[in-house]
Each structure stands twice: as C-alpha cells, then as structure tokens.
Design an enzyme around this catalytic site. Structure first.
Site, PDB file in Angstrom:
ATOM      1  N   GLU A 156       7.667 -42.294 -82.384  1.00 17.16           N
ATOM      2  CA  GLU A 156       7.591 -40.772 -82.246  1.00 17.16           C
ATOM      3  C   GLU A 156       8.598 -40.367 -80.945  1.00 17.16           C
ATOM      4  O   GLU A 156       8.692 -41.185 -80.007  1.00 17.16           O
ATOM      5  CB  GLU A 156       6.149 -40.704 -81.607  1.00 17.16           C
ATOM      6  CG  GLU A 156       5.757 -38.986 -81.391  1.00 17.16           C
ATOM      7  CD  GLU A 156       6.010 -38.286 -82.554  1.00 17.16           C
ATOM      8  OE1 GLU A 156       5.385 -38.337 -83.688  1.00 17.16           O
ATOM      9  OE2 GLU A 156       7.024 -37.343 -82.276  1.00 17.16           O
ATOM     10  N   PHE A 157       9.199 -39.380 -81.166  1.00 17.32           N
ATOM     11  CA  PHE A 157      10.168 -38.964 -80.271  1.00 17.32           C
ATOM     12  C   PHE A 157       9.983 -37.562 -79.594  1.00 17.32           C
ATOM     13  O   PHE A 157      10.711 -36.868 -78.817  1.00 17.32           O
ATOM     14  CB  PHE A 157      11.564 -38.739 -80.928  1.00 17.32           C
ATOM     15  CG  PHE A 157      11.976 -40.090 -81.515  1.00 17.32           C
ATOM     16  CD1 PHE A 157      12.329 -40.885 -80.711  1.00 17.32           C
ATOM     17  CD2 PHE A 157      11.958 -39.827 -82.726  1.00 17.32           C
ATOM     18  CE1 PHE A 157      12.761 -42.156 -81.575  1.00 17.32           C
ATOM     19  CE2 PHE A 157      12.463 -41.225 -83.708  1.00 17.32           C
ATOM     20  CZ  PHE A 157      12.755 -42.541 -82.567  1.00 17.32           C
ATOM     21  N   LYS A 227      13.041 -46.794 -80.466  1.00 21.41           N
ATOM     22  CA  LYS A 227      12.315 -46.075 -79.689  1.00 21.41           C
ATOM     23  C   LYS A 227      12.404 -46.319 -78.106  1.00 21.41           C
ATOM     24  O   LYS A 227      12.824 -45.420 -77.390  1.00 21.41           O
ATOM     25  CB  LYS A 227      10.744 -46.439 -80.160  1.00 21.41           C
ATOM     26  CG  LYS A 227       9.868 -45.585 -79.184  1.00 21.41           C
ATOM     27  CD  LYS A 227       9.760 -44.118 -78.892  1.00 21.41           C
ATOM     28  CE  LYS A 227       9.175 -43.760 -77.533  1.00 21.41           C
ATOM     29  NZ  LYS A 227       8.804 -42.165 -77.950  1.00 21.41           N
ATOM     30  N   ASN A 231      14.535 -43.782 -75.352  1.00 19.08           N
ATOM     31  CA  ASN A 231      13.997 -43.356 -74.203  1.00 19.08           C
ATOM     32  C   ASN A 231      14.914 -43.871 -72.917  1.00 19.08           C
ATOM     33  O   ASN A 231      15.260 -43.218 -71.898  1.00 19.08           O
ATOM     34  CB  ASN A 231      12.659 -43.865 -74.019  1.00 19.08           C
ATOM     35  CG  ASN A 231      11.717 -42.503 -74.628  1.00 19.08           C
ATOM     36  OD1 ASN A 231      12.072 -41.809 -75.151  1.00 19.08           O
ATOM     37  ND2 ASN A 231      10.470 -42.956 -74.439  1.00 19.08           N
ATOM     38  N   GLY A 280       9.853 -38.896 -64.231  1.00 15.68           N
ATOM     39  CA  GLY A 280       8.794 -39.458 -64.273  1.00 15.68           C
ATOM     40  C   GLY A 280       7.887 -39.248 -65.712  1.00 15.68           C
ATOM     41  O   GLY A 280       8.638 -39.372 -66.734  1.00 15.68           O
ATOM     42  N   CYS A 283       6.376 -41.888 -70.153  1.00  9.42           N
ATOM     43  CA  CYS A 283       7.115 -42.695 -71.112  1.00  9.42           C
ATOM     44  C   CYS A 283       8.348 -43.261 -70.475  1.00  9.42           C
ATOM     45  O   CYS A 283       8.465 -44.609 -70.377  1.00  9.42           O
ATOM     46  CB  CYS A 283       7.656 -41.482 -72.077  1.00  9.42           C
ATOM     47  SG  CYS A 283       6.384 -40.797 -72.965  1.00  9.42           S
ATOM     48  N   ARG A 350       1.136 -38.057 -64.645  1.00 11.93           N
ATOM     49  CA  ARG A 350       1.479 -39.798 -64.667  1.00 11.93           C
ATOM     50  C   ARG A 350       2.634 -39.717 -64.163  1.00 11.93           C
ATOM     51  O   ARG A 350       3.804 -39.320 -64.403  1.00 11.93           O
ATOM     52  CB  ARG A 350       1.140 -40.147 -66.017  1.00 11.93           C
ATOM     53  CG  ARG A 350      -0.168 -40.327 -66.419  1.00 11.93           C
ATOM     54  CD  ARG A 350      -0.491 -40.711 -67.730  1.00 11.93           C
ATOM     55  NE  ARG A 350      -0.043 -39.736 -68.675  1.00 11.93           N
ATOM     56  CZ  ARG A 350      -0.210 -40.087 -70.050  1.00 11.93           C
ATOM     57  NH1 ARG A 350      -0.524 -41.065 -70.610  1.00 11.93           N
ATOM     58  NH2 ARG A 350       0.300 -39.042 -70.701  1.00 11.93           N
TER      59      ARG A 350
HETATM   60  C1  UGA Z   1      10.094 -38.398 -73.249  1.00 10.96           C
HETATM   61  C2  UGA Z   1      11.422 -38.245 -74.416  1.00 10.96           C
HETATM   62  O1  UGA Z   1      12.259 -37.111 -74.139  1.00 10.96           O
HETATM   63  C3  UGA Z   1      10.650 -38.073 -75.900  1.00 10.96           C
HETATM   64  O2  UGA Z   1      11.857 -37.953 -76.785  1.00 10.96           O
HETATM   65  C4  UGA Z   1       9.853 -39.180 -75.903  1.00 10.96           C
HETATM   66  O3  UGA Z   1       9.005 -39.140 -77.502  1.00 10.96           O
HETATM   67  C5  UGA Z   1       8.885 -39.381 -74.986  1.00 10.96           C
HETATM   68  O4  UGA Z   1       9.226 -39.512 -73.822  1.00 10.96           O
HETATM   69  C6  UGA Z   1       7.578 -40.506 -75.251  1.00 10.96           C
HETATM   70  O5  UGA Z   1       8.155 -41.842 -75.372  1.00 10.96           O
HETATM   71  O6  UGA Z   1       6.555 -40.266 -75.481  1.00 10.96           O
HETATM   72  P1  UGA Z   1       8.658 -36.952 -72.053  1.00 10.96           P
HETATM   73  O7  UGA Z   1       8.435 -37.975 -71.094  1.00 10.96           O
HETATM   74  O8  UGA Z   1       7.506 -35.865 -72.497  1.00 10.96           O
HETATM   75  O9  UGA Z   1       9.541 -37.298 -73.026  1.00 10.96           O
HETATM   76  O10 UGA Z   1       9.601 -35.750 -71.067  1.00 10.96           O
HETATM   77  P2  UGA Z   1      11.272 -35.556 -70.793  1.00 10.96           P
HETATM   78  O11 UGA Z   1      11.200 -34.041 -71.252  1.00 10.96           O
HETATM   79  O12 UGA Z   1      12.102 -36.172 -71.598  1.00 10.96           O
HETATM   80  O13 UGA Z   1      11.346 -35.544 -69.322  1.00 10.96           O
HETATM   81  C7  UGA Z   1      11.115 -36.781 -68.625  1.00 10.96           C
HETATM   82  C8  UGA Z   1      11.671 -36.617 -67.332  1.00 10.96           C
HETATM   83  O14 UGA Z   1      12.733 -36.503 -67.013  1.00 10.96           O
HETATM   84  C9  UGA Z   1      10.692 -35.669 -66.777  1.00 10.96           C
HETATM   85  O15 UGA Z   1      10.256 -35.939 -65.430  1.00 10.96           O
HETATM   86  C10 UGA Z   1      11.820 -34.749 -66.340  1.00 10.96           C
HETATM   87  O16 UGA Z   1      11.586 -33.575 -65.205  1.00 10.96           O
HETATM   88  C11 UGA Z   1      13.022 -35.316 -66.134  1.00 10.96           C
HETATM   89  N1  UGA Z   1      14.430 -34.768 -66.441  1.00 10.96           N
HETATM   90  C12 UGA Z   1      14.605 -34.577 -67.722  1.00 10.96           C
HETATM   91  C13 UGA Z   1      15.530 -34.572 -65.606  1.00 10.96           C
HETATM   92  O17 UGA Z   1      15.206 -35.110 -64.374  1.00 10.96           O
HETATM   93  N2  UGA Z   1      16.543 -34.187 -65.841  1.00 10.96           N
HETATM   94  C14 UGA Z   1      17.137 -33.853 -67.088  1.00 10.96           C
HETATM   95  O18 UGA Z   1      18.185 -33.409 -67.364  1.00 10.96           O
HETATM   96  C15 UGA Z   1      15.925 -33.910 -68.237  1.00 10.96           C
END
Ligand code: UGA
Length: 464
Positions: A156-157, A227, A231, A280, A283, A350
């Site tokens: 899942e993405f 996957k 990530n 954070g 994931c 988390r």
């Molecule tokens: C992430 C992946 O983007 C999804 O594709 C994946 O399905 C998911 O993990 C998972 O394995 O279930 P998610 O953890 O919901 O999704 O959040 P993201 O939007 O990826 O952000 C992750 C972190 O990176 C956040 O803390 C965000 O603030 C930070 N971030 C994101 C940055 O610091 N800079 C950026 O440019 C983008």
C-alpha cells in the site's frame, strides 16, 4: 466480490471503504470490540479526511466484526492490513500478522481464496503467511487446503491525511504472487481503479489528467521490497534536502530556491524536497529501521539508508541550536510548538518530530506549550511529556519566548500574526517547515528563522 479486510488502521479502513465504494461486499475484522462497535455506527477510530463521510456512503456494503468465523469462509479475497510495529532491534513485530494468518487458516472456506498481505512486512513474509495459514487449516480440518488458497503481496502506498484519495487514485497497483489465479482475481478486483471507470465520490473528485493506473505484477519478494524501497527512497530524498539545507545555512543560500532548481529536473521531481524538522510518522522511521534490520540479517550494511536516518534525527537538534542561538538559554523559557501531529491533516502522533523536539526542549529546561488543530485530544491521552496545551492562538502565544512551527497545518498561515505578536515576550518565530511567509512576518516586527533560508528581522532585546 466478497472481500474481507483484517485490521482497521489507516490502510485497512481505506482499503475496506474504497472497495465497498466500488460495489464489493466488504467485511472488516478487528480484535478490538469497541472499535468494531464504533465502526458499525459509522464512527472512525482516528481523524482522516472524508473517512466518516465514506463510512456513511458505503454502509450497505460494509460491516465490521471481531469474529473470523463470520468474515472468512465466504471471502474470495482476504486482505491482511494489521500493524507491524518496530521491535527493539528495528525489525517489524509480526505478532498481529501471525494472528491474522492463523485466524484466516482456521476458517478458510470451500471456494478459492486469495490471502493478500497489505501490511508492510519483511521480504519472505508472504511465504511465512502462507505457511501459517496452511498450518492453521491443517490443525482445524486435518488436511491441506490444496487448490483453494493463494497468497499475494499488494503493498500500500497511501499517505495518512490523504488515505482515501490515494486509495482511489493511486500512482500504481503492485501485486506480487507466484500463482497466476491470484493475480487475475486481484486484477479483476482493482479493475475500476486501474481503468478509473467508477464515478468519483462527490467529496473526492478525480485529479485532472488522471489516466489509467499501471498494474505491476511481480514475484512475492520483489513486491515486498518495492514497498520498503519506495518509503526509504522518499525518506532519503527529504534527508538529502535537509543535509543540503545545513550547507545552505552556512553559505547563505535559500534551500527553497535550491529545491525548486533541483526539482525541475524531471529525473528528480519537485516533491518531498521540503526541508525542515524532518520526517516522522508510523512509516518512514519504522520502514527504514526494518530495511537496516533486513540487511543485517544478510550481513549487508545499507549506508545510504543509515545516513538518511542520522540526518533526519539530527534535524531536531538543529532546531534546538537555532533557538539557543537566538535566546541564548532555554532554561525557564516558554516555547510554543505550532503543530504536534507528524504531518498536517492527521491526528497521528507516532514518531512525531514535534514531540521529539518537545522532549529535547524540556530536557534543556524550557516549558513547552503545544497547539494543534486536531491532535490535542489524542495528545492529552497519549503524550507522557509534561506539555501545556493551548486551544486558541491567544493561549498559544501569551507570554511565550518563541514560537516554533513544527507541523505545516495550512491554518497557521492565516493566523492573525500581527495582533498576536503583542502577546509574546519575544517575537521570535522558528519555522521548522519553511512554511510561513517570513518576509511578511519580519515586516510586522518578528524575527523569522527557517531551515536553510536566510533569517529575517531583528530580535531587539532578549531577557536571559
Ligand atoms: C508514507 C509514504 O509517503 C506513503 O506512500 C506510504 O504508503 C506510507 O508512508 C506508508 O508506508 O504507509 P505517510 O507516513 O503517511 O506516508 O506520510 P508522508 O506524507 O510521506 O510524510 C512523512 C513525513 O515526511 C512527515 O513527517 C512529513 O512532514 C515529512 N516530509 C514530507 C518532509 O519533511 N518533507 C517533505 O518534503 C515531505
């Protein structure tokens, strides 16, 4: 089709409601009776945009139960979407996956069933799940489920905060399986998404220029590694821009411009290049740790993934250093954090960088006050740190020595910053996401400090 989804976290619920929306008859299974009761009343267990509306919309096609015997025998496809939290050594704890596989094996029906792993699990887990299902079946029925069972991996993405959008409008669907029939069943199940032939829900319009969705079929191990690869790559992309931001701070460059200049190269792309407090959530920290643990199992070091983690966790100290440089000491100072969730549009705390920063600040003797547009109720229940909580902008600013933007919630851009400035002891804003309009803030009397961008404004007087 008749579909069962085991686990009702972000992935499980997004999968269940999306497939129910597409006309399938879906049953959700969860061990938590209270959660199941709430879901049957249409109440989601966490904040996720449009989830409640979607639960109402798909009600005729979706029900929840705690009992495998009610959910498994009729199912043609069973998704395992349970949690795989980190063990102390970084490897994922597969206890819930094991329980799910055993529950499925015990009640496997007469027809052909595809058991699909959607939880993020180490390479080889597909085979492990199959072995567990078979063993449970043997123990319950005394024979092999020959010809009736196939196992697939379908990573899942979806992103939290956009879970339903990402489920209906994915970039790709990946299915790993050794059995052709499993792939055919899943292709049929996903067809409306692959062809984008369904009518979009009114609150989740189809993105412009959305075409057919690629369906990638692989062996089990490759799907599982895709996957982790996706990530870890996204995580290291962010860590790379954060590393460059440190240099930008020294040489006087603006990392936002640098990111734009880099990202316009189609080979690199503009997304996930936002410098700041770092990543954070449930994931990236867990999956990069799991990748390293997997490497260790095979005697392999993965230095790029390791470095991505090191840079990431160092970003919190960088923010502390910036505060120290401005305020000289943090002892007895009140620092207000804007945002506690690990990212906007979720109340998920988390591995939140905001909380890690709060911990460091508290250790340095600061008082930490926190605001979040949606995560405060959850924070009050889950956070053990001695934080003060602010419900309003005024409560957040009153008497604070610094304001740190930790989560880029859009509403923070439109707060009445000019009026609020007078409530602060020192008008200092440290923007941990390079998200606010620094020039505008400096123009109304703030000292504005970002990550990898030139600081603006002057802090006239700091009382130590
Ligand atoms: C992430 C992946 O983007 C999804 O594709 C994946 O399905 C998911 O993990 C998972 O394995 O279930 P998610 O953890 O919901 O999704 O959040 P993201 O939007 O990826 O952000 C992750 C972190 O990176 C956040 O803390 C965000 O603030 C930070 N971030 C994101 C940055 O610091 N800079 C950026 O440019 C983008």
């Amino acid at each position: 089709m008749r579909v069962t989804v085991v686990g009702s976290g972000y992935v499980g619920l997004a999968t269940a409601v999306s497939l129910a929306y597409l006309g399938n008859r879906v049953v959700g299974v969860d061990v938590d009776g209270d959660k199941v009761a709430a879901l049957n009343r249409g109440k989601p267990p966490f904040f996720e945009p449009h989830l409640e509306e979607m639960l109402t919309l798909v009600r005729p096609n979706l029900s929840f139960t705690t009992r495998y015997e009610e959910a498994i025998p009729q199912a043609q496809v069973v998704f395992i979407a349970v949690g795989t939290p980190s063990s102390p050594d970084g490897s994922p704890d597969l206890t819930q996956v094991k329980q799910a596989a055993e529950g499925i094996g015990r009640y496997l029906g007469e027809g052909f069933t595809v058991v699909v792993n959607k939880s993020t699990v180490p390479v080889g887990s597909g085979n492990y799940v199959e072995a567990l299902v078979r063993r449970a079946f043997r123990e319950a029925h005394g024979g092999e489920p020959d010809g009736r069972l196939a196992v697939a991996s379908n990573p899942e993405f979806l992103r939290e905060g956009q879970a339903l959008h990402d489920s209906l409008y994915p970039d790709r669907v990946v299915v790993g399986a050794e059995d052709r029939r499993a792939i055919e069943v899943l292709r049929e199940l996903y067809e409306p998404i692959l062809e984008q032939s369904f009518a979009p829900p009114p609150f989740l319009p189809r993105p412009e220029r959305m075409g057919a969705v690629p369906f990638l079929t692989t062996d089990l191990a490759s799907a599982e590694l895709i996957k982790y690869g996706a990530n870890a790559f996204l995580a290291l992309k962010i860590s790379f821009i954060n590393e460059l931001a440190r240099l930008a701070d020294r040489v006087g460059a603006d990392i936002r411009e640098v990111a734009r200049g880099i990202g316009l190269d189609h080979r690199i792309g503009p997304r996930f290049l936002q410098a700041g407090l770092g990543w954070g959530g449930s994931c990236f920290p867990k999956d990069t740790a799991a990748l390293l643990a997997m490497g260790r199992e095979y005697g392999l070091s993965l230095p790029i993934t390791e470095a991505a983690r090191e840079v990431n966790f160092g970003q919190r100290n960088l923010l502390v250093d910036k505060l120290l440089a401005e305020l000289r000491t943090l002892k007895g100072k009140t620092v207000t954090l804007l945002g506690l969730a690990f990212k906007p549009h979720t109340d998920d705390l988390r591995e939140s960088p905001a909380l890690a920063l709060a911990d460091l600040l508290l250790k340095l003797g600061a008082f930490v006050r926190a605001h979040d547009p949606v995560a405060l109720p959850r924070a009050r229940q889950e956070v053990v740190l001695p934080l003060e909580y602010a419900e309003t902008p005024e409560e957040a600013f009153k008497g604070a020595d610094a304001v740190v933007l930790a989560t880029d919630w859009p509403e923070y851009r439109t707060w009445p910053w000019e009026r609020l400035r007078g409530l602060l002891r020192t008008p200092l804003v440290v923007d941990g996401r390079n998200f606010l309009d620094g020039k505008a803030l400096a123009a109304i009397g703030y000292r504005y400090v970002g990550v990898g961008i030139p600081a603006l404004g002057i802090l006239s007087k700091v009382e130590v």
